[in-house]
Design an enzyme around this catalytic site. Structure first.
Site, mmCIF file in Angstrom:
data_model
loop_
_atom_site.group_PDB
_atom_site.id
_atom_site.type_symbol
_atom_site.label_atom_id
_atom_site.label_comp_id
_atom_site.label_asym_id
_atom_site.label_seq_id
_atom_site.Cartn_x
_atom_site.Cartn_y
_atom_site.Cartn_z
ATOM 1 N N GLU A 1 0.777 -1.223 0.000
ATOM 2 C CA GLU A 1 0.000 0.000 0.000
ATOM 3 C C GLU A 1 0.819 1.288 0.000
ATOM 4 O O GLU A 1 0.411 2.283 -0.588
ATOM 5 C CB GLU A 1 -0.940 0.006 1.228
ATOM 6 C CG GLU A 1 -2.031 -1.034 1.187
ATOM 7 C CD GLU A 1 -3.045 -0.757 0.086
ATOM 8 O OE1 GLU A 1 -3.554 0.371 -0.006
ATOM 9 O OE2 GLU A 1 -3.304 -1.671 -0.718
ATOM 10 N N SER B 1 -52.616 -28.245 33.863
ATOM 11 C CA SER B 1 -52.540 -28.621 35.276
ATOM 12 C C SER B 1 -51.263 -28.150 35.968
ATOM 13 O O SER B 1 -51.160 -28.280 37.188
ATOM 14 C CB SER B 1 -52.646 -30.147 35.407
ATOM 15 O OG SER B 1 -53.935 -30.581 35.029
#
Length: 838
Positions: A112, A491
């Protein structure tokens, strides 16, 4: 008229000097080069003004970079500290400059900006070349080369954006100059390597190392470092699988530049060029395959509190870099998920194929991307998610998320299509996402169950959720049935109803008639008559304990009516089960609630009546390590000491609130232990440990339930269709839900200490006849028997039935040997010998 006084000599001198300067300026301005110089200065000033107004006027301050905090993902850990998930739109791991390997830095500099340590932010020859290239390509539609230094890229990425124009390039150069004046080269590189986008949702080099190679930076080889260095130019241009040749050529160029710059030798360059890229297929991190429903619920809570993106605040989920410690136990989560899935598959087996998990369209060879975009991945046993690519004669070609393909022949996909008829093999279409499993070198079709359910495991002493499974698979069904599905608990609500009865004067030995019970509901609704499961008309008067163990509806509504439904629904509201109207049907579980709420309510009973809000998050830290949730959080000093220091043990303060009397809660725990020993959940009694619980089956039956556990751990689940549909007349909580819990408990309870439930102060343990509830003496409970005639029953002070006075008996006579008579053992002596009450 008098004459004016003469002027002073000083004034005359000043006038002579002024005249001289005026003559000199006129003479100078008459010269040509002076006029040219002045014009140039004016033009320069105008140019500077234009430049400042158009380019530099509104440039951001470089000071932002000194305190810059990049968007970081939120990292989630389990209760033991192990990573379990990461909420990320930009996967990034922030490192300091010193943590980056020198060779990796050399690779990026060579690729770069090889003169990075020599220029002052701008590479003028490179910038000039970029301008010439831009001019030459104007109107061609082609993009000019960048020519940006690393400093300019930092300016572009972090401060001014990526607009394609000469103006942006100039702004970038000015800002780069300022950055170089403010930050060191090392600080600039650190910003760059932490921020740069490198594909696969990876921002920064450390995240890219994991995304492409599943390695730490320090574990990368030279060619792998060189490959990462080519990605800033355009990750999509150098895909390691789609553009392999192009990627290798660019990587080899970087290696050559590294050798030219003196970072590596020619031998190292040649060896690295000969190596393959070695990248992995794009995949979800391994640790993110744990707790799908749990971590999604955590995400919802965090977004509700802190927001989603940086616009919502500094601690947002996708950019705030939060560290979240949850209560999840990965082992328990795996056990709960496996048990629920096994139960769902067991029920659904033989009912046919339920159709594809999803359908996607693709063209040509783009099936891999189409499959990856669905984010469907099945981790149940050896099942895998696959996409149907093409039918080739008597076999389907299928593809997987790792890029591999396989074959599914007709004979391994012959199950009928549920509700439609025909075979699954004929119904499959290209683009269908299906579940398959390996079989004999090929793959067989599998049916993901249509029935679903939810499972929650909680620590009752704290309210912490240890495991949560909200369906078969979170990637297929995102709806969390553990927290979002409102179902009728059937229940399993009865222990809450009877707890209200115990709070209002009843005892475990109270006699309640199991017989027809009708109520008049007014002129509009008329008479309502209740019935037991199976339409049984009743078995006559029995104890409360028997009614709970055998789950008798008629006894429950009679007890609720005697207690007052206002009191019953009031307790349900206090325990956060639901806010119901005082109708008797709610005593049988007609009200809707969630699995997590019901498990938390049972946790209240196991925690001696103290209620805790169920929590998934222990604490949240911001990116700097400060605890921000819960507010006013304090660490427990000395709680994690390896050894006792001789001082009083640290005792964290009690949290929660008392919603049920501690003695009432223990009485209900003691009663529901009988459900395991001889009631509707006897499938669990061979776990051989103190355990309470209750099964549930609602009308239809559309849902089956079980909730229960030990003093250390309470869990519960339901199973049913999302659109309430009958599971079949044979479906019951004791035969379908309890076995699922047992599969979980066998593994989860392995190694768990067998602790009895602790009775609170004031409880009286009395020997009673199990059938009648009447006190007995002269007989003792038979430990080890599940249906003894005499049992221990828990009573509040002064609530147990009194024993009848015994008739006077003749005093015992001494034997011939004058041996002293043997004393009758007391209750406390007996209990001490038995080691406690179970």
């Amino acid at each position: 008229m008098a004459s004016s006084p003469p002027e002073p000599e000083t004034t005359l001198k000043l006038r002579r000097d002024a005249g001289h300067w005026r003559r000199s300026l006129r003479e100078a301005w008459a010269k040509r080069w002076i006029k040219i110089g002045a014009a140039v200065a004016v033009l320069a000033a105008i140019a500077y003004g234009v430049f400042w107004f158009a380019i530099a006027r509104d440039l951001p301050s470089v000071d932002q970079l000194r305190t810059y905090e990049p968007p970081l993902p939120t990292n989630v850990r389990g209760g033991d500290g192990t990573p379990i998930y990461s909420y990320a739109r930009e996967r990034r791991v922030e490192l300091s400059f010193a943590e980056y390997p020198p060779q990796l830095i050399h690779a990026f500099l060579s690729a770069e900006d090889k003169t990075f340590f020599e220029h002052h932010g701008v590479d003028y020859p490179g910038l000039a070349g970029a301008v010439v290239d831009y001019v030459s390509k104007m109107g061609s539609g082609r993009r000019a080369k960048g020519g940006s230094t690393i400093t300019q890229q930092v300016a572009k990425n972090l401060l001014i954006g990526n607009a394609y124009s000469p103006t942006r390039k100039m702004r970038e150069a000015v800002l780069a100059w300022r950055i170089e004046d403010s930050l060191s080269k090392q600080q600039i590189l650190e910003l760059y390597l932490n921020q740069i986008f490198l594909g696969r949702n990876a921002y920064g080099v450390e995240a890219a190392s994991h995304a492409y190679f599943d390695k730490e930076l320090t574990e990368l080889s030279l060619p792998q470092m060189a490959y990462l260095a080519i990605l800033p130019k355009g990750p999509s241009n150098y895909d390691p699988f789609r553009d392999t040749d192009r990627a290798i050529a660019r990587r080899n160029w970087v290696l050559g530049e590294m050798e030219k710059n003196g970072y590596i030798t020619a031998a190292q360059r040649d060896e690295a060029r000969a190596a393959p890229i070695g990248a992995i297929i794009r995949r979800t991190p391994k640790f993110e395959q744990v707790g799908g429903y749990f971590v999604e619920e955590v995400r919802r809570q965090l977004i509700g509190k802190y927001g989603e993106t940086a616009r919502d605040g500094p601690n947002s989920v996708y950019s705030g870099g939060l560290w979240v410690r949850t209560s999840l136990d990965p082992k328990l989560q795996a056990y709960a998920a496996q048990a629920l899935r096994d139960g769902l598959v067991r029920y659904d087996r033989g009912r046919g194929w339920n159709g594809p998990l999803r359908h996607v369209d693709f063209e040509g060879d783009s099936w891999l991307g189409a499959l990856a975009n669905t984010n469907i991945s099945i981790d149940y046993n050896d099942w895998r998610a696959a996409i149907a690519i093409a039918r080739e004669g008597d076999a389907w070609q299928i593809g997987f998320a790792n890029g591999q393909t396989g074959s599914m022949p007709r004979d391994l996909a012959q199950m009928p299509v549920r509700g439609k008829g025909g075979t699954a093999f004929a119904a499959i279409k290209p683009g269908d996402i299906i579940a398959v499993a390996p079989q004999g070198g090929q793959f067989a079709l599998r049916a993901v169950p249509k029935v679903s359910g939810g499972f929650v495991v909680q620590e009752p002493a704290t309210g912490r959720i240890l495991a949560m499974q909200g369906g078969f698979d979170a990637s297929i069904q995102s709806f969390n049935r553990a927290t979002q599905a409102m179902r009728q608990p059937g229940s399993t609500i009865k222990p809450i109803v009877y707890s209200a009865a115990l709070e209002h004067g009843m005892t475990p030995a109270s006699i309640i008639v199991d017989g027809p019970f009708c109520v008049y509901q007014g002129a509009r609704l008329g008479q309502k008559c209740f019935r037991n499961f199976g339409n049984s008309r009743g078995a006559g008067p029995h104890t409360m304990r028997w009614g709970i163990e055998q789950s008798r509806n008629l006894m429950t509504v009679r007890a609720a009516a005697q207690t007052g439904m206002t009191n019953v629904v009031g307790l349900m509201k206090a325990m956060n089960i639901g806010d119901y109207q005082p109708y008797l049907s709610y005593a049988l579980g007609a009200g809707e609630t969630t699995v997590m709420r019901m498990v938390n309510a049972y946790g209240v009973l196991a925690n001696q009546g103290r209620w805790h809000s169920p929590t998934l998050v222990d604490f949240v830290q911001d990116r700097h390590g400060k605890v921000i949730w819960p507010e006013n959080w304090r660490a427990c000093d000395r709680c994690n000491m390896p050894d006792w220091d001789g001082k009083p043990m640290p005792r964290p303060g009690l949290r929660g609130r008392q919603v049920v009397d501690a003695m009432t809660a223990y009485q209900m725990i003691h009663i529901t232990e009988g459900v395991i020993q001889r009631g509707t959940a006897t499938v669990l009694r061979d776990l051989d440990r103190p355990m309470f619980g209750k099964t549930g089956t609602n009308s239809g039956p559309t849902d089956v339930w079980f909730i229960g556990g030990t003093p250390q751990m309470v869990g519960g689940l339901y199973m049913g269709y999302d659109a309430p549909t009958s599971l079949g007349g044979y479906a019951q909580g004791g035969t379908m839900a309890a076995p699922i819990f047992k599969e979980f408990a066998v593994k989860a309870f392995d190694g768990l200490e067998k602790l009895p439930f602790r009775a609170p102060q004031g409880i009286r343990m009395v020997r009673v006849d199990r059938a009648s509830g009447r006190p007995v003496f002269g007989a003792w409970p038979a430990f080890g028997e599940y249906t003894p005639a005499v049992i221990w029953e828990a009573f509040k002070p002064q609530s147990e039935a009194r024993r009848a006075p015994r008739r006077p008996e003749a005093a015992p006579t001494a034997t011939a040997t004058n041996a002293a008579p043997r004393a009758q053992p007391g209750d406390s002596d007996f209990l001490q010998r038995q080691g406690g009450i179970y």
